[in-house]
Scaffold this motif. Structure first.
Motif, PDB file in Angstrom:
ATOM      1  N   ARG A 160      -6.910   4.129   7.383  1.00 14.18           N
ATOM      2  CA  ARG A 160      -6.142   5.111   6.614  1.00 14.18           C
ATOM      3  C   ARG A 160      -4.670   5.048   6.968  1.00 14.18           C
ATOM      4  O   ARG A 160      -4.312   5.161   8.135  1.00 14.18           O
ATOM      5  CB  ARG A 160      -6.678   6.509   6.874  1.00 14.18           C
ATOM      6  CG  ARG A 160      -8.039   6.697   6.255  1.00 14.18           C
ATOM      7  CD  ARG A 160      -8.344   8.154   5.956  1.00 14.18           C
ATOM      8  NE  ARG A 160      -9.454   8.221   5.029  1.00 14.18           N
ATOM      9  CZ  ARG A 160     -10.717   8.342   5.406  1.00 14.18           C
ATOM     10  NH1 ARG A 160     -11.027   8.419   6.676  1.00 14.18           N
ATOM     11  NH2 ARG A 160     -11.661   8.401   4.496  1.00 14.18           N
ATOM     12  N   VAL A 199     -13.026   1.991   7.647  1.00 13.87           N
ATOM     13  CA  VAL A 199     -12.017   2.630   6.800  1.00 13.87           C
ATOM     14  C   VAL A 199     -10.718   2.725   7.606  1.00 13.87           C
ATOM     15  O   VAL A 199     -10.691   3.305   8.694  1.00 13.87           O
ATOM     16  CB  VAL A 199     -12.460   4.037   6.345  1.00 13.87           C
ATOM     17  CG1 VAL A 199     -11.378   4.689   5.496  1.00 13.87           C
ATOM     18  CG2 VAL A 199     -13.773   3.951   5.577  1.00 13.87           C
ATOM     19  N   ALA A 253      -2.520   5.308   1.856  1.00 16.14           N
ATOM     20  CA  ALA A 253      -3.598   4.517   1.263  1.00 16.14           C
ATOM     21  C   ALA A 253      -4.819   4.435   2.170  1.00 16.14           C
ATOM     22  O   ALA A 253      -4.729   4.623   3.383  1.00 16.14           O
ATOM     23  CB  ALA A 253      -3.091   3.106   0.966  1.00 16.14           C
ATOM     24  N   ASP A 254      -5.955   4.130   1.538  1.00 18.06           N
ATOM     25  CA  ASP A 254      -7.203   3.842   2.247  1.00 18.06           C
ATOM     26  C   ASP A 254      -7.564   2.380   2.013  1.00 18.06           C
ATOM     27  O   ASP A 254      -7.453   1.876   0.888  1.00 18.06           O
ATOM     28  CB  ASP A 254      -8.357   4.693   1.725  1.00 18.06           C
ATOM     29  CG  ASP A 254      -8.242   6.143   2.119  1.00 18.06           C
ATOM     30  OD1 ASP A 254      -7.572   6.443   3.124  1.00 18.06           O
ATOM     31  OD2 ASP A 254      -8.836   6.977   1.418  1.00 18.06           O
ATOM     32  N   PHE A 255      -8.006   1.711   3.079  1.00 16.97           N
ATOM     33  CA  PHE A 255      -8.447   0.321   3.007  1.00 16.97           C
ATOM     34  C   PHE A 255      -9.812   0.238   3.676  1.00 16.97           C
ATOM     35  O   PHE A 255      -9.956   0.594   4.849  1.00 16.97           O
ATOM     36  CB  PHE A 255      -7.447  -0.594   3.732  1.00 16.97           C
ATOM     37  CG  PHE A 255      -7.851  -2.046   3.735  1.00 16.97           C
ATOM     38  CD1 PHE A 255      -7.494  -2.869   2.686  1.00 16.97           C
ATOM     39  CD2 PHE A 255      -8.585  -2.576   4.775  1.00 16.97           C
ATOM     40  CE1 PHE A 255      -7.872  -4.212   2.678  1.00 16.97           C
ATOM     41  CE2 PHE A 255      -8.970  -3.903   4.782  1.00 16.97           C
ATOM     42  CZ  PHE A 255      -8.609  -4.723   3.724  1.00 16.97           C
ATOM     43  N   VAL A 256     -10.825  -0.212   2.931  1.00 10.99           N
ATOM     44  CA  VAL A 256     -12.153  -0.442   3.495  1.00 10.99           C
ATOM     45  C   VAL A 256     -12.286  -1.946   3.683  1.00 10.99           C
ATOM     46  O   VAL A 256     -12.269  -2.705   2.711  1.00 10.99           O
ATOM     47  CB  VAL A 256     -13.278   0.097   2.584  1.00 10.99           C
ATOM     48  CG1 VAL A 256     -14.643  -0.184   3.205  1.00 10.99           C
ATOM     49  CG2 VAL A 256     -13.094   1.584   2.314  1.00 10.99           C
ATOM     50  N   LEU A 258      -3.392   2.492  -3.773  1.00 12.38           N
ATOM     51  CA  LEU A 258      -3.868   3.754  -3.201  1.00 12.38           C
ATOM     52  C   LEU A 258      -5.167   3.545  -2.437  1.00 12.38           C
ATOM     53  O   LEU A 258      -5.415   4.194  -1.419  1.00 12.38           O
ATOM     54  CB  LEU A 258      -4.114   4.783  -4.306  1.00 12.38           C
ATOM     55  CG  LEU A 258      -2.942   5.171  -5.186  1.00 12.38           C
ATOM     56  CD1 LEU A 258      -3.402   6.098  -6.299  1.00 12.38           C
ATOM     57  CD2 LEU A 258      -1.858   5.824  -4.346  1.00 12.38           C
ATOM     58  N   SER A 259      -6.008   2.664  -2.965  1.00  9.74           N
ATOM     59  CA  SER A 259      -7.311   2.418  -2.368  1.00  9.74           C
ATOM     60  C   SER A 259      -7.680   0.958  -2.577  1.00  9.74           C
ATOM     61  O   SER A 259      -7.407   0.391  -3.640  1.00  9.74           O
ATOM     62  CB  SER A 259      -8.355   3.329  -3.019  1.00  9.74           C
ATOM     63  OG  SER A 259      -9.621   3.115  -2.452  1.00  9.74           O
ATOM     64  N   HIS A 305     -10.969  -1.746  -1.522  1.00 15.46           N
ATOM     65  CA  HIS A 305     -12.288  -1.957  -0.928  1.00 15.46           C
ATOM     66  C   HIS A 305     -12.601  -3.444  -0.986  1.00 15.46           C
ATOM     67  O   HIS A 305     -12.618  -4.020  -2.071  1.00 15.46           O
ATOM     68  CB  HIS A 305     -13.350  -1.150  -1.679  1.00 15.46           C
ATOM     69  CG  HIS A 305     -14.667  -1.144  -0.995  1.00 15.46           C
ATOM     70  ND1 HIS A 305     -15.272   0.006  -0.577  1.00 15.46           N
ATOM     71  CD2 HIS A 305     -15.496  -2.144  -0.628  1.00 15.46           C
ATOM     72  CE1 HIS A 305     -16.422  -0.283   0.006  1.00 15.46           C
ATOM     73  NE2 HIS A 305     -16.577  -1.586  -0.018  1.00 15.46           N
ATOM     74  N   LYS A 321      -9.330  -2.414  -6.275  1.00 12.19           N
ATOM     75  CA  LYS A 321      -8.079  -1.743  -5.927  1.00 12.19           C
ATOM     76  C   LYS A 321      -7.779  -0.665  -6.963  1.00 12.19           C
ATOM     77  O   LYS A 321      -7.989  -0.866  -8.155  1.00 12.19           O
ATOM     78  CB  LYS A 321      -6.909  -2.730  -5.919  1.00 12.19           C
ATOM     79  CG  LYS A 321      -7.043  -3.871  -4.946  1.00 12.19           C
ATOM     80  CD  LYS A 321      -5.931  -4.884  -5.197  1.00 12.19           C
ATOM     81  CE  LYS A 321      -6.074  -6.107  -4.344  1.00 12.19           C
ATOM     82  NZ  LYS A 321      -7.243  -6.916  -4.678  1.00 12.19           N
ATOM     83  N   PHE A 359       0.826  -1.201   0.000  1.00 11.97           N
ATOM     84  CA  PHE A 359       0.000   0.000   0.000  1.00 11.97           C
ATOM     85  C   PHE A 359       0.866   1.259   0.000  1.00 11.97           C
ATOM     86  O   PHE A 359       1.955   1.274   0.585  1.00 11.97           O
ATOM     87  CB  PHE A 359      -0.894   0.032   1.241  1.00 11.97           C
ATOM     88  CG  PHE A 359      -1.989  -1.000   1.221  1.00 11.97           C
ATOM     89  CD1 PHE A 359      -3.279  -0.650   0.846  1.00 11.97           C
ATOM     90  CD2 PHE A 359      -1.734  -2.313   1.572  1.00 11.97           C
ATOM     91  CE1 PHE A 359      -4.288  -1.597   0.826  1.00 11.97           C
ATOM     92  CE2 PHE A 359      -2.736  -3.263   1.559  1.00 11.97           C
ATOM     93  CZ  PHE A 359      -4.021  -2.909   1.178  1.00 11.97           C
TER      94      PHE A 359
END
Length: 144
Positions: A41, A39, A30-33, A111-112, A114, A103, A26
């Protein structure tokens, strides 16, 4: 890193129970849901939260990740969809779990991310078998 290298590294890190190695894929911001909608961060938070689950509810679990599709959304940004199967040997989450992930990757870093658990429509509709046979686009209120 290529998409396939990212997937391989994430699989290796999960199966080793290594939160820092999981989060190394990451970006720093980065954001991870996660699968329950929390969330997370930042790489450090993602590492710490994953280490917690590796040490508890997902201890000794085995993850398989498969690439579904990948497409560029700009010159240096990719949109990637993966599916996963998680085998959990013991505890409150024991069993086999399926999920889909979205992703966004830039320069080999996520970066993200979910994560969405997969379930049957019948389960989602509280075992309403008639509603479960319909596509969600066909759902409508009948009491209006």
């Amino acid at each position: 890193m290529t998409v396939d290298e990212i997937i391989a590294e994430m699989t290796r890190a999960w199966n080793a129970g290594d939160g820092a190695a999981w989060a190394a894929n990451f970006a720093e911001d980065a954001d991870f849901v996660d699968v329950v909608g929390r969330v997370q961060r930042g790489r450090q938070v993602i590492a710490a939260e994953h280490q917690k689950i590796f040490d508890t509810i997902y201890k000794d679990s085995r993850l398989e990740i498969r690439r579904m599709d990948c497409r560029p959304i700009s010159d240096d940004v990719l949109l990637i969809h993966t599916s996963s199967t998680l085998q959990v040997p013991d505890g409150p989450r024991a069993g086999e779990w399926h999920a889909i992930q979205t992703k966004i990757v830039r320069h080999g870093q996520i970066l993200s991310f979910h994560n969405t658990g997969r379930t049957s429509l019948a389960d989602f509709t509280a075992r309403d078998e008639d509603l479960g046979r319909l596509s969600p686009q066909d759902w409508h209120r009948t009491d209006s």
